[in-house]
Write a protein that holds these residues in place. Structure first.
Motif, PDB file in Angstrom:
ATOM      1  N   ASP A  83       9.866  -7.943  -9.840  1.00 20.30           N
ATOM      2  CA  ASP A  83      10.071  -6.568  -9.373  1.00 20.30           C
ATOM      3  C   ASP A  83      11.115  -6.436  -8.279  1.00 20.30           C
ATOM      4  OD1 ASP A  83       8.335  -4.572 -10.799  1.00 20.30           O
ATOM      5  OD2 ASP A  83       6.935  -6.240 -10.487  1.00 20.30           O
ATOM      6  N   ARG A  84      11.594  -5.189  -8.123  1.00 21.25           N
ATOM      7  CA  ARG A  84      12.603  -4.861  -7.107  1.00 21.25           C
ATOM      8  C   ARG A  84      12.008  -3.778  -6.216  1.00 21.25           C
ATOM      9  NH1 ARG A  84      18.056  -5.060 -10.636  1.00 21.25           N
ATOM     10  NH2 ARG A  84      17.404  -6.883 -11.823  1.00 21.25           N
ATOM     11  N   ILE A  85      11.802  -4.134  -4.969  1.00 23.42           N
ATOM     12  CA  ILE A  85      11.031  -3.246  -4.093  1.00 23.42           C
ATOM     13  C   ILE A  85      11.952  -2.576  -3.078  1.00 23.42           C
ATOM     14  CG2 ILE A  85       9.030  -3.115  -2.551  1.00 23.42           C
ATOM     15  CD1 ILE A  85       8.049  -5.723  -4.056  1.00 23.42           C
ATOM     16  N   HIS A  86      12.080  -1.268  -3.239  1.00 23.90           N
ATOM     17  CA  HIS A  86      12.960  -0.449  -2.410  1.00 23.90           C
ATOM     18  C   HIS A  86      12.149  -0.039  -1.169  1.00 23.90           C
ATOM     19  CE1 HIS A  86      16.114   2.860  -2.295  1.00 23.90           C
ATOM     20  NE2 HIS A  86      15.197   3.366  -1.508  1.00 23.90           N
ATOM     21  N   VAL A  87      12.545  -0.565  -0.021  1.00 23.41           N
ATOM     22  CA  VAL A  87      11.752  -0.326   1.189  1.00 23.41           C
ATOM     23  C   VAL A  87      12.428   0.758   2.032  1.00 23.41           C
ATOM     24  CG1 VAL A  87      10.703  -1.372   3.234  1.00 23.41           C
ATOM     25  CG2 VAL A  87      11.036  -2.761   1.164  1.00 23.41           C
ATOM     26  N   CYS A  88      11.848   1.947   2.047  1.00 17.73           N
ATOM     27  CA  CYS A  88      12.439   2.983   2.901  1.00 17.73           C
ATOM     28  C   CYS A  88      11.538   3.294   4.101  1.00 17.73           C
ATOM     29  CB  CYS A  88      12.904   4.214   2.155  1.00 17.73           C
ATOM     30  SG  CYS A  88      11.975   4.721   0.744  1.00 17.73           S
ATOM     31  N   TYR A  89      10.702   2.346   4.483  1.00 15.71           N
ATOM     32  CA  TYR A  89      10.095   2.398   5.814  1.00 15.71           C
ATOM     33  C   TYR A  89      11.155   1.966   6.803  1.00 15.71           C
ATOM     34  CZ  TYR A  89       5.203   2.776   4.444  1.00 15.71           C
ATOM     35  OH  TYR A  89       4.006   3.231   3.978  1.00 15.71           O
ATOM     36  N   GLY A  90      11.032   2.434   8.045  1.00 14.71           N
ATOM     37  CA  GLY A  90      11.984   2.029   9.072  1.00 14.71           C
ATOM     38  C   GLY A  90      11.854   0.545   9.389  1.00 14.71           C
ATOM     39  N   TYR A  91      12.994  -0.085   9.602  1.00 14.09           N
ATOM     40  CA  TYR A  91      13.006  -1.467  10.106  1.00 14.09           C
ATOM     41  C   TYR A  91      13.156  -1.368  11.617  1.00 14.09           C
ATOM     42  CZ  TYR A  91      13.477  -3.574   5.456  1.00 14.09           C
ATOM     43  OH  TYR A  91      13.239  -3.999   4.174  1.00 14.09           O
ATOM     44  N   GLY A  92      12.654  -2.344  12.323  1.00 12.86           N
ATOM     45  CA  GLY A  92      12.732  -2.293  13.786  1.00 12.86           C
ATOM     46  C   GLY A  92      11.403  -2.716  14.345  1.00 12.86           C
ATOM     47  N   PHE A 114      20.254   0.124  -8.321  1.00 11.25           N
ATOM     48  CA  PHE A 114      19.711  -1.242  -8.229  1.00 11.25           C
ATOM     49  C   PHE A 114      18.487  -1.428  -9.129  1.00 11.25           C
ATOM     50  CE2 PHE A 114      21.066  -1.095  -3.432  1.00 11.25           C
ATOM     51  CZ  PHE A 114      22.396  -0.972  -3.821  1.00 11.25           C
ATOM     52  N   GLY A 115      18.094  -0.368  -9.804  1.00  9.44           N
ATOM     53  CA  GLY A 115      16.952  -0.484 -10.735  1.00  9.44           C
ATOM     54  C   GLY A 115      15.643  -0.792 -10.035  1.00  9.44           C
ATOM     55  N   ALA A 116      15.407  -0.124  -8.894  1.00  8.91           N
ATOM     56  CA  ALA A 116      14.157  -0.363  -8.162  1.00  8.91           C
ATOM     57  C   ALA A 116      12.960  -0.084  -9.073  1.00  8.91           C
ATOM     58  CB  ALA A 116      14.098   0.532  -6.936  1.00  8.91           C
ATOM     59  N   THR A 117      11.963  -0.978  -9.031  1.00 14.22           N
ATOM     60  CA  THR A 117      10.759  -0.754  -9.844  1.00 14.22           C
ATOM     61  C   THR A 117       9.585  -0.284  -8.985  1.00 14.22           C
ATOM     62  OG1 THR A 117      10.176  -3.086  -9.614  1.00 14.22           O
ATOM     63  CG2 THR A 117      11.396  -2.458 -11.597  1.00 14.22           C
ATOM     64  N   ALA A 118       9.750  -0.373  -7.654  1.00 16.97           N
ATOM     65  CA  ALA A 118       8.708   0.125  -6.751  1.00 16.97           C
ATOM     66  C   ALA A 118       9.383   0.610  -5.480  1.00 16.97           C
ATOM     67  CB  ALA A 118       7.724  -0.987  -6.410  1.00 16.97           C
ATOM     68  N   PHE A 119       8.733   1.542  -4.793  1.00 16.47           N
ATOM     69  CA  PHE A 119       9.281   1.958  -3.502  1.00 16.47           C
ATOM     70  C   PHE A 119       8.161   2.097  -2.489  1.00 16.47           C
ATOM     71  CE2 PHE A 119       8.857   6.749  -3.046  1.00 16.47           C
ATOM     72  CZ  PHE A 119       8.062   6.944  -4.162  1.00 16.47           C
ATOM     73  N   ALA A 120       8.527   1.945  -1.226  1.00 21.33           N
ATOM     74  CA  ALA A 120       7.519   1.962  -0.161  1.00 21.33           C
ATOM     75  C   ALA A 120       8.010   2.846   0.970  1.00 21.33           C
ATOM     76  CB  ALA A 120       7.273   0.544   0.346  1.00 21.33           C
ATOM     77  N   CYS A 121       7.198   3.825   1.353  1.00 19.79           N
ATOM     78  CA  CYS A 121       7.518   4.721   2.476  1.00 19.79           C
ATOM     79  C   CYS A 121       6.252   5.504   2.814  1.00 19.79           C
ATOM     80  CB  CYS A 121       8.647   5.685   2.106  1.00 19.79           C
ATOM     81  SG  CYS A 121       8.271   6.715   0.700  1.00 19.79           S
ATOM     82  N   THR A 122       6.300   6.341   3.842  1.00 19.95           N
ATOM     83  CA  THR A 122       5.120   7.156   4.149  1.00 19.95           C
ATOM     84  C   THR A 122       4.861   8.123   2.984  1.00 19.95           C
ATOM     85  OG1 THR A 122       6.534   8.757   5.271  1.00 19.95           O
ATOM     86  CG2 THR A 122       5.424   7.157   6.672  1.00 19.95           C
ATOM     87  N   PRO A 123       3.602   8.512   2.786  1.00 13.34           N
ATOM     88  CA  PRO A 123       3.316   9.458   1.694  1.00 13.34           C
ATOM     89  C   PRO A 123       4.045  10.788   1.865  1.00 13.34           C
ATOM     90  CG  PRO A 123       1.328   8.927   2.966  1.00 13.34           C
ATOM     91  CD  PRO A 123       2.382   8.002   3.430  1.00 13.34           C
ATOM     92  N   SER A 124       4.194  11.246   3.116  1.00  7.61           N
ATOM     93  CA  SER A 124       4.874  12.544   3.290  1.00  7.61           C
ATOM     94  C   SER A 124       6.340  12.424   2.864  1.00  7.61           C
ATOM     95  CB  SER A 124       4.740  13.047   4.725  1.00  7.61           C
ATOM     96  OG  SER A 124       5.035  12.028   5.647  1.00  7.61           O
ATOM     97  N   TYR A 125       6.974  11.307   3.194  1.00  5.10           N
ATOM     98  CA  TYR A 125       8.365  11.153   2.752  1.00  5.10           C
ATOM     99  C   TYR A 125       8.412  10.918   1.238  1.00  5.10           C
ATOM    100  CZ  TYR A 125      13.231   9.770   2.493  1.00  5.10           C
ATOM    101  OH  TYR A 125      14.570   9.714   2.148  1.00  5.10           O
TER     102      TYR A 125
END
Ligand code: DLL
Length: 443
Positions: free
Chosen positions: A138-147, A184-195
């Motif tokens: 899988d390809r996991i698109h992470v749109c949570y903030g880094y930091g 990039f053909g992301a198969t999953a994404f991760a972020c807050t539910p509101s976003y």
């Protein structure tokens, strides 16, 4: 395009030995770890030595997990008082990483991790991603903030441990998120539910749903409802999962819900959960709501005894349909500190969300609660966005909608509410945690 539901679902369990362990074996493992932990903190952390001395307890008094109730609690205030490195159980040079979270006031809450703590964290997130049906393919698109915030780093570590591809987008710039997700053909994404709702709606509006290869969404860091989950799933035709964590314990990856969505499985071989009555601190029975309290059984850097999360939930120790014996905590209703008491009635933002989404259209799940005091009376105003498709210039129609929303909210919350309908996309979107309540009474 993947479908929502149990059809074509293949259960995967990353660590069946632990995740499906019998209760007796798990208790034995937890007991062994707790005894070791208590010695470590007593010998290495001044704060805990003092707390235990004050309670008249010695490490030898703790013989197993059944003795956990004898141990002292730890609170967020204790972390602040010992900021930044006062609670370390190892020399500072063994700390490989710090992560934090900013509270509403004052210093941030900081947590320190050794290299082994980081590895355990990654492994827990990998268990969670496996629970969500993901593999090394899988390809996991992470749109949570880094930091300092643990969202970005946590999902990244999990993708790495799984051997999957991490796409470290971080938060912001929705157009660019959509472009990369598609390219990039992301198969999953991760972020807050509101976003996630905002991103899903943006993908839909751009006519890109069928261009995506998404099959799973991993969402958490704030409370959200089953209705919200279904909304994201229906727009994107994916399965969405609720991920829980807090930087003090480890970031995301403390618990995740499986495909049956009947509670979030807690990785209790590392994080021992207790549910306690917030006022009496007595243990709650399974199914009873109380405050979630964690003891970090494996942590080396900054282990915590009985950390009071202020998160409200209940626990179920029965074996799940997925085969896991890991106990399940129910979806969070809220925190002891985001519950608002309005004219004597306890109100949580998630109740507003459930009520709005139960209307089956007319309004979007973007809302803001504002609490004021007028003539010594609490007044709750809920600003709600009208759904784009229902938006009309006809005052009569909007009035009807407003009355309907008011009635639905009153029924759900048990208090009357002033409803303010606003145009689509006018309530500020957050790429991180959404701000759902403004309480002007405290000013
Ligand atoms: O929010 C860690 C995280 C990042 C979890 C990404 C999931 C995904 P903190 O910033 O320390 O850490 O905030 C922790 O957020 O005590 C809860 O009140 C809330 N929270 C976290 N996950 C959930 C969830 C991260 N799934 C605080 N449902 C916690 C409800 C959540 N509330």
């Amino acid at each position: 395009m993947a479908g929502v539901s149990l059809e074509n679902w293949q259960e995967r369990i990353r660590d069946p030995k632990i995740e499906c362990m019998s209760r007796d074996e798990m208790s034995a493992l937890q007991s062994k770890k707790l005894v070791d932990l208590v010695h470590r903190v007593y010998n290495n952390v001044e704060f805990y030595r003092k707390k235990m001395d004050d309670l008249g307890i010695e490490p030898g008094d703790i013989k197993g997990i059944e003795d956990i109730g004898k141990l002292p609690f730890t609170t967020k205030e204790d972390l602040r008082d010992n900021y930044p490195f006062g609670l370390l159980a190892v020399p500072q040079k063994q700390i490989a990483r710090v992560q934090g979270t900013s509270g509403t006031t004052g210093k941030l809450t900081l947590a320190s991790y050794t290299q082994k703590d980081v590895e355990v964290w990654g492994e827990c997130v990998a268990r969670a991603l496996t629970m969500a049906g993901l593999t090394a393919e899988d390809r996991i698109h992470v749109c949570y903030g880094y930091g300092l915030f643990t969202g970005g780093m946590g999902l990244d570590l999990g993708a790495q441990a799984l051997g999957a591809m991490a796409i470290p987008m971080s938060a912001g710039n929705t157009q660019r998120q959509m472009m990369c997700m598609e390219d990039f053909g992301a198969t999953a994404f991760a972020c807050t539910p509101s976003y996630a709702v905002y991103l899903a709606e943006s993908i839909q509006e751009a006519g890109l749903v069928d261009h995506m290869q998404l099959k799973a969404g991993i969402h958490g860091a704030e409370p959200w409802t089953e209705e919200m989950r279904k909304k994201i799933e229906d727009i994107l035709h994916i399965n969405c999962f609720d991920i829980y964590g807090l930087c003090e314990i480890t970031g995301p990856g403390v618990a995740l819900d499986c495909i049956h969505h009947e509670g979030l499985h807690v990785y209790e071989d590392h994080f021992y959960p207790e549910i306690l009555n917030p006022s009496t601190q007595e243990p709650c029975a399974d199914g009873e709501t109380g405050e979630l309290v964690f003891t970090t059984l494996s942590k080396e850097g900054m282990p915590l005894l009985r950390y009071r999360t202020k998160d409200l939930t209940s626990i179920d120790h029965s074996t799940c349909k997925c085969g896991r014996t890991l106990p399940r905590i129910s979806k969070f209703t809220g925190r002891t500190d985001d519950m608002k008491v309005i004219r004597g009635v306890n109100v949580f933002p998630t109740q507003v969300e459930t009520a709005l989404l139960s209307m089956g259209g007319g309004v979007a799940p973007h809302y803001l609660m504002i609490v004021d005091r007028e003539n010594n009376m609490d007044v709750l105003t809920v600003m709600v966005e009208v759904d784009e498709r229902y938006f009309s210039d006809e005052i009569r129609k909007l009035d009807e909608l407003k009355n309907k929303v008011g009635a639905v909210l009153k029924q759900a919350l048990g208090v009357s509410v002033r409803v303010k309908l606003v145009e689509p996309k006018t309530i500020q979107r957050s790429e991180g945690k959404a701000k759902r309540v403004i309480d002007n009474r405290q000013m």
